[in-house]
Design an enzyme around this catalytic site. Structure first.
Site, PDB file in Angstrom:
ATOM      1  N   SER A   1       0.865  -1.173   0.000  1.00  0.00           N
ATOM      2  CA  SER A   1       0.000   0.000   0.000  1.00  0.00           C
ATOM      3  C   SER A   1       0.904   1.224   0.000  1.00  0.00           C
ATOM      4  O   SER A   1       1.749   1.370   0.883  1.00  0.00           O
ATOM      5  CB  SER A   1      -0.858   0.014   1.263  1.00  0.00           C
ATOM      6  OG  SER A   1      -1.553  -1.204   1.360  1.00  0.00           O
TER       7      SER A   1
ATOM      8  N   CYS B   1      -6.969  -0.702   7.447  1.00  0.00           N
ATOM      9  CA  CYS B   1      -5.872  -1.292   6.683  1.00  0.00           C
ATOM     10  C   CYS B   1      -4.971  -2.139   7.576  1.00  0.00           C
ATOM     11  O   CYS B   1      -4.724  -1.794   8.725  1.00  0.00           O
ATOM     12  CB  CYS B   1      -5.052  -0.186   6.021  1.00  0.00           C
ATOM     13  SG  CYS B   1      -3.687  -0.837   5.045  1.00  0.00           S
TER      14      CYS B   1
ATOM     15  N   ASP C   1      -8.375  -2.199   3.183  1.00  0.00           N
ATOM     16  CA  ASP C   1      -7.205  -2.541   2.379  1.00  0.00           C
ATOM     17  C   ASP C   1      -6.433  -3.499   3.276  1.00  0.00           C
ATOM     18  O   ASP C   1      -5.625  -3.071   4.097  1.00  0.00           O
ATOM     19  CB  ASP C   1      -6.400  -1.262   2.110  1.00  0.00           C
ATOM     20  CG  ASP C   1      -5.187  -1.513   1.229  1.00  0.00           C
ATOM     21  OD1 ASP C   1      -5.184  -2.508   0.492  1.00  0.00           O
ATOM     22  OD2 ASP C   1      -4.253  -0.704   1.286  1.00  0.00           O
TER      23      ASP C   1
ATOM     24  N   TRP D   1      -4.562  -7.467   4.110  1.00  0.00           N
ATOM     25  CA  TRP D   1      -3.822  -8.560   3.486  1.00  0.00           C
ATOM     26  C   TRP D   1      -3.413  -9.600   4.496  1.00  0.00           C
ATOM     27  O   TRP D   1      -3.521  -9.351   5.676  1.00  0.00           O
ATOM     28  CB  TRP D   1      -2.581  -7.996   2.775  1.00  0.00           C
ATOM     29  CG  TRP D   1      -1.639  -7.280   3.674  1.00  0.00           C
ATOM     30  CD1 TRP D   1      -0.672  -7.826   4.471  1.00  0.00           C
ATOM     31  CD2 TRP D   1      -1.546  -5.855   3.884  1.00  0.00           C
ATOM     32  NE1 TRP D   1       0.008  -6.854   5.141  1.00  0.00           N
ATOM     33  CE2 TRP D   1      -0.508  -5.628   4.816  1.00  0.00           C
ATOM     34  CE3 TRP D   1      -2.249  -4.744   3.391  1.00  0.00           C
ATOM     35  CZ2 TRP D   1      -0.145  -4.354   5.262  1.00  0.00           C
ATOM     36  CZ3 TRP D   1      -1.880  -3.489   3.834  1.00  0.00           C
ATOM     37  CH2 TRP D   1      -0.844  -3.308   4.755  1.00  0.00           C
TER      38      TRP D   1
HETATM   39  P1  FAD Z   1       7.102 -14.230   1.468  1.00  0.00           P
HETATM   40  O1  FAD Z   1       8.336 -14.918   1.098  1.00  0.00           O
HETATM   41  O2  FAD Z   1       6.094 -13.992   0.438  1.00  0.00           O
HETATM   42  O3  FAD Z   1       6.454 -14.968   2.684  1.00  0.00           O
HETATM   43  C1  FAD Z   1       5.197 -14.569   3.154  1.00  0.00           C
HETATM   44  C2  FAD Z   1       4.440 -15.814   3.512  1.00  0.00           C
HETATM   45  O4  FAD Z   1       5.101 -16.472   4.582  1.00  0.00           O
HETATM   46  C3  FAD Z   1       3.064 -15.512   4.047  1.00  0.00           C
HETATM   47  O5  FAD Z   1       2.156 -15.425   2.991  1.00  0.00           O
HETATM   48  C4  FAD Z   1       2.798 -16.694   4.911  1.00  0.00           C
HETATM   49  O6  FAD Z   1       2.263 -17.739   4.150  1.00  0.00           O
HETATM   50  C5  FAD Z   1       4.158 -17.128   5.380  1.00  0.00           C
HETATM   51  N1  FAD Z   1       4.386 -16.734   6.772  1.00  0.00           N
HETATM   52  C6  FAD Z   1       4.529 -15.506   7.273  1.00  0.00           C
HETATM   53  N2  FAD Z   1       4.770 -15.560   8.592  1.00  0.00           N
HETATM   54  C7  FAD Z   1       4.777 -16.870   8.925  1.00  0.00           C
HETATM   55  C8  FAD Z   1       4.990 -17.579  10.141  1.00  0.00           C
HETATM   56  N3  FAD Z   1       5.236 -16.946  11.266  1.00  0.00           N
HETATM   57  N4  FAD Z   1       4.923 -18.912  10.098  1.00  0.00           N
HETATM   58  C9  FAD Z   1       4.675 -19.568   8.951  1.00  0.00           C
HETATM   59  N5  FAD Z   1       4.479 -18.948   7.784  1.00  0.00           N
HETATM   60  C10 FAD Z   1       4.527 -17.617   7.765  1.00  0.00           C
HETATM   61  N6  FAD Z   1       3.281  -5.562   3.642  1.00  0.00           N
HETATM   62  C11 FAD Z   1       3.886  -4.541   4.273  1.00  0.00           C
HETATM   63  O7  FAD Z   1       4.873  -4.750   5.011  1.00  0.00           O
HETATM   64  N7  FAD Z   1       3.454  -3.238   4.093  1.00  0.00           N
HETATM   65  C12 FAD Z   1       2.405  -2.931   3.296  1.00  0.00           C
HETATM   66  O8  FAD Z   1       2.057  -1.748   3.157  1.00  0.00           O
HETATM   67  C13 FAD Z   1       1.745  -4.001   2.609  1.00  0.00           C
HETATM   68  N8  FAD Z   1       0.684  -3.768   1.813  1.00  0.00           N
HETATM   69  C14 FAD Z   1       0.080  -4.812   1.165  1.00  0.00           C
HETATM   70  C15 FAD Z   1      -1.005  -4.550   0.323  1.00  0.00           C
HETATM   71  C16 FAD Z   1      -1.607  -5.575  -0.350  1.00  0.00           C
HETATM   72  C17 FAD Z   1      -2.772  -5.289  -1.260  1.00  0.00           C
HETATM   73  C18 FAD Z   1      -1.133  -6.905  -0.179  1.00  0.00           C
HETATM   74  C19 FAD Z   1      -1.781  -8.052  -0.908  1.00  0.00           C
HETATM   75  C20 FAD Z   1      -0.075  -7.170   0.654  1.00  0.00           C
HETATM   76  C21 FAD Z   1       0.554  -6.133   1.332  1.00  0.00           C
HETATM   77  N9  FAD Z   1       1.641  -6.385   2.167  1.00  0.00           N
HETATM   78  C22 FAD Z   1       2.230  -5.333   2.814  1.00  0.00           C
HETATM   79  C23 FAD Z   1       2.231  -7.732   2.294  1.00  0.00           C
HETATM   80  C24 FAD Z   1       3.365  -7.885   1.263  1.00  0.00           C
HETATM   81  O9  FAD Z   1       2.812  -7.953  -0.030  1.00  0.00           O
HETATM   82  C25 FAD Z   1       4.202  -9.152   1.443  1.00  0.00           C
HETATM   83  O10 FAD Z   1       3.351 -10.252   1.601  1.00  0.00           O
HETATM   84  C26 FAD Z   1       5.133  -9.092   2.637  1.00  0.00           C
HETATM   85  O11 FAD Z   1       6.027  -8.003   2.505  1.00  0.00           O
HETATM   86  C27 FAD Z   1       5.958 -10.376   2.737  1.00  0.00           C
HETATM   87  O12 FAD Z   1       6.633 -10.591   1.526  1.00  0.00           O
HETATM   88  P2  FAD Z   1       7.923 -11.492   1.454  1.00  0.00           P
HETATM   89  O13 FAD Z   1       8.226 -11.767   0.035  1.00  0.00           O
HETATM   90  O14 FAD Z   1       9.021 -10.911   2.285  1.00  0.00           O
HETATM   91  O15 FAD Z   1       7.458 -12.821   2.169  1.00  0.00           O
END
Ligand code: FAD
Length: 698
Positions: A458, A651, A696, A698
């Site tokens: 966001s 949010c 908003d 997620w």
């Molecule tokens: P990934 O490698 O994608 O891993 C995330 C996944 O790990 C999760 O989906 C979950 O399945 C798993 N997971 C997480 N914690 C654990 C746990 N403790 N134990 C087991 N499994 C776990 N993020 C923000 O920080 N700021 C924002 O403003 C923001 N806005 C968003 C807006 C939208 C519309 C959406 C869809 C998401 C938003 N997010 C936001 C989340 C962001 O998109 C990412 O999902 C987040 O940053 C993690 O990405 P990553 O690639 O580091 O983690």
């Protein structure tokens, strides 16, 4: 493009009348010729011109020409629905010997649904996105389906159509699986016959298991409907979906090393979108203090591009997988020495909706680093398909066991978040050594692992204040998913961003992180650049700034509200009248993770005394205090703002917070509005329907 515009205007106009849908198609064809049209200039979901080659849009014609009895349409945002469609198609072909094809719903004209022959079957694998919305690639179909209620309600023109439907949704959202549900209802109303039960998967809990369980009941009905059984299939080994060819003497300039999207043509105006992101320079700072967690405030500079955004939109960042995981998977598959060999990967089926799963030719390294989601937990289906390629009887048995025993799978793979490389190491046990699983064909890896997807954020800046600098507020994700303390899982994108930050700012936090290639393919990301694109969202401040706004955004949920507050403060500073602006923010501790604590005082001073930030620090008191408690404490004032036509914005965490906050508003309607519980629910529902309660999450 002209044809498209005319077509839309024309169809929209007669949509007001009562002429049936199908008559309309015939008229449209008479006026504008066949529906076969050049897809050049067709708009994709982001409203940008797509550059697809000319394609037949009548899917029935394609099916007939290719002798396909089944088509699997998918409406996919992050690739899961697309994966599911491919998996079903594979099973359909291999197990039941029925010729079929998958199809991106955006690429075909669904007006031909009435001409599907009776002995064929149409599958819809449809994800619901956000607030009950269709995915970007299903927008056109959705509009056709939902905007013309009058015509659809009495039409029985789909009598010939038989369909199967599976929806992908998330129960934490208000409109769970809305797209699949509405589509199912509409098709039935139009006279189409559903084969089997509508499947629904819940991404919050058990999507994969829901999908597998639904298939157990679906395939027998599918067989009945098509008059086939397992013996219809030619027995024998698995048939590959992709062909893989290692290239020798390839001109390396023509090889993709991780670039996303096509190479721009000379002189062509580049439109940056989900199909071709922009490599934007970023700067960053850590917003957390005195803690080993990190939250980055990132400023993405889009001034050298034609990208624009509106306050409240989302920005997508395309991550790079870390080199430790690339090395792990390459090693166990015996590909370490070949990482820089270019390969061509092609869909074997000439009618596949995508000829190539990612840009090719590409090296093994770039496929692992940039194109496949190699860090995601392995699916049960992948484990099942690996059984036949396991190098020893023990590993065959171990894989069979993990794929069949749901509890073992959950414990060792699902909840433990083990990616493919880790599962193969686990299964190999003491025998694990480089090349142990070199028996697994690479096309199976390509088929089994999804495409690496961008992560959405966001936007935390105001477009009015900084139109060419897009701010992101992102918490670095690391966690220990199982009792083995030394196994840490690193969120793909946030750790990539943290490494860019650490390198640029020479930060040493004493922790060990996986390593990333920060320079990017052909050094295109050198100088702290990341590939980005913008996604429009519905999450928008009221146009009239005098309308009161109530914002609830704990943790990184505050991101869009930084943009909202800055925008309203700017309007106020410009002399415009701005209504009361309340921000409820929560975090653990005022000293460690109070985001933008240094910015709020001045902003709220500008906004005046009717506006303020109300904080909840959960770890500073004996009893944990969250935003919904603060909301409750300020109930009377919030209710008054709602009576003055105020809008609510929520949010952040979709799971608990959004639900608790909604319940608090229902309580207000009961307590201050004197409503019954049912009326109070309706009241909040109406606020949502009229756009005065927006989420908003997620
Ligand atoms: P990934 O490698 O994608 O891993 C995330 C996944 O790990 C999760 O989906 C979950 O399945 C798993 N997971 C997480 N914690 C654990 C746990 N403790 N134990 C087991 N499994 C776990 N993020 C923000 O920080 N700021 C924002 O403003 C923001 N806005 C968003 C807006 C939208 C519309 C959406 C869809 C998401 C938003 N997010 C936001 C989340 C962001 O998109 C990412 O999902 C987040 O940053 C993690 O990405 P990553 O690639 O580091 O983690």
């Amino acid at each position: 493009a002209l044809l498209d515009t005319l077509d839309i205007v024309f169809l929209g106009t007669i949509g007001l009348g009562t002429i049936a849908w199908f008559t309309r198609r015939q008229i449209a064809e008479k006026f504008f010729g066949s529906k076969e049209q050049d897809a050049n200039g067709k708009l994709n979901g982001n409203g940008h011109a797509a550059t697809a080659p000319k394609r037949e849009r009548n899917f029935v014609k394609v099916m007939q020409e290719q002798g396909r009895r089944v088509i699997f349409f998918y409406g996919s945002q992050t690739g899961t629905a697309e994966d599911y469609a491919s998996r079903l198609a594979k099973e359909c072909q291999q197990k039941y010997g029925v010729s079929c094809m998958t199809a991106d719903i955006e690429l075909y004209d669904l007006q031909y649904l009435d001409t599907v022959p009776e002995d064929c079957l149409v599958f819809f694998i449809m994800a619901t996105y956000g607030e009950g919305e269709p995915t970007d690639n299903a927008v056109d179909f959705w509009e056709m389906l939902t905007e013309e209620e009058a015509q659809f309600s009495e039409s029985e023109e789909l009598n010939n159509l038989r369909y199967v439907i599976f929806g992908l949704g998330n129960k934490t959202y208000e409109h769970y699986n809305e797209v699949a549900r509405v589509l199912d209802k509409k098709l039935t109303k139009l006279g189409a016959k559903r084969v089997g039960e509508r499947g629904e998967g819940d991404d919050d809990a058990s999507l994969e298991e829901d999908f597998l369980a639904w298939q157990d009941n679906m395939w027998p009905v599918f067989c009945d409907a098509l008059g086939v059984d397992e013996s219809s299939a030619s027995s024998g080994p698995r048939q590959a979906t992709f062909s893989v060819e290692e290239l020798e003497g390839e001109d390396m300039d023509q090889v993709y090393l991780g670039e996303i999207g096509e190479k721009p043509k000379d002189g062509a105006r580049i439109v940056y979108d989900a199909k071709r992101p922009y490599n934007a320079p970023i700067t960053s700072r850590d917003l957390f203090h005195n803690t080993d967690r990190h939250c980055l405030h990132i400023e993405v500079d889009v001034s050298d591009s034609n990208l624009s955004y509106q306050t409240g939109d989302h920005i997508a960042i395309w991550p790079t997988n870390n080199d430790d995981e690339v090395a792990r998977l390459a090693s166990i598959l015996g590909l370490t020495d070949k990482l820089d060999v270019p390969v061509m990967v092609k869909a074997i089926d000439s009618t596949a909706s995508k000829k190539h799963p990612f840009p090719v030719p590409a090296t093994y390294r770039s496929i692992f680093r940039h194109y496949l989601d190699i860090c995601a937990p392995t699916s049960r289906q992948t484990l099942m398909s690996l059984v036949e390629y396991a190098p020893t009887e023990e590993t065959k048995e171990a894989l069979r066991q993990l794929s069949k025993d749901k509890d073992a799978y959950r414990l060792k793979v699902g909840e433990a978040v083990r990616n493919l490389g880790e599962v193969l190491e686990l299964v190999a046990g003491a025998e694990a050594r480089p090349g142990f699983f070199n028996t697994v064909p690479f096309d199976l890896i390509v088929e089994s692992i999804s495409r690496l997807q961008p992560r959405y954020y966001s936007i935390s800046s105001s477009a009015k204040e900084s139109p060419k600098t897009v701010a992101v507020t992102a918490v670095t994700l690391t966690y220990n998913p199982d009792p083995t303390p030394e196994r840490t899982v690193y969120g793909v994108n946030t750790n990539y961003l943290w490494q860019i930050h650490a390198a640029a700012n020479k930060v040493e936090d004493g922790q060990t992180y996986p390593k990333y290639d920060l320079a990017g393919p052909r050094n295109t990301l050198q100088g702290s650049k990341v590939p980005v694109h913008i996604r429009r969202s519905q999450f928008k401040l009221p146009r009239n700034p005098t309308i009161p706004v109530i914002m609830v955004g704990p943790g990184t949920g505050v991101a869009p509200f930084r943009g909202f507050v800055r925008e309203r403060a700017l309007q106020k500073a410009e002399g415009k009248p701005v209504g009361p602006t309340l921000l409820f923010f929560g975090c653990r501790n005022s000293e460690q993770d109070f985001l933008y604590s240094e910015e709020w005082p001045e902003l709220f001073e500008t906004l005046g005394e009717e506006s303020r930030i109300i904080t909840a620090f959960s770890r500073e008191t004996d009893k944990k205090v969250y935003v919904q408690h603060r909301l409750q404490e300020n109930g009377q004032e919030v209710w008054k703002l709602l009576q003055a036509n105020g809008s609510i914005f929520v949010c952040g965490d979709a799971k608990n917070m959004a639900r608790d906050v909604q319940q608090t508003f229902i309580n207000f309607a009961i307590e201050f509005g004197g409503m019954t519980e049912d009326k109070a629910h309706d009241y909040v529902k109406n606020l949502r329907n009229s756009g005065r309660y927006q989420e908003d999450v997620w």
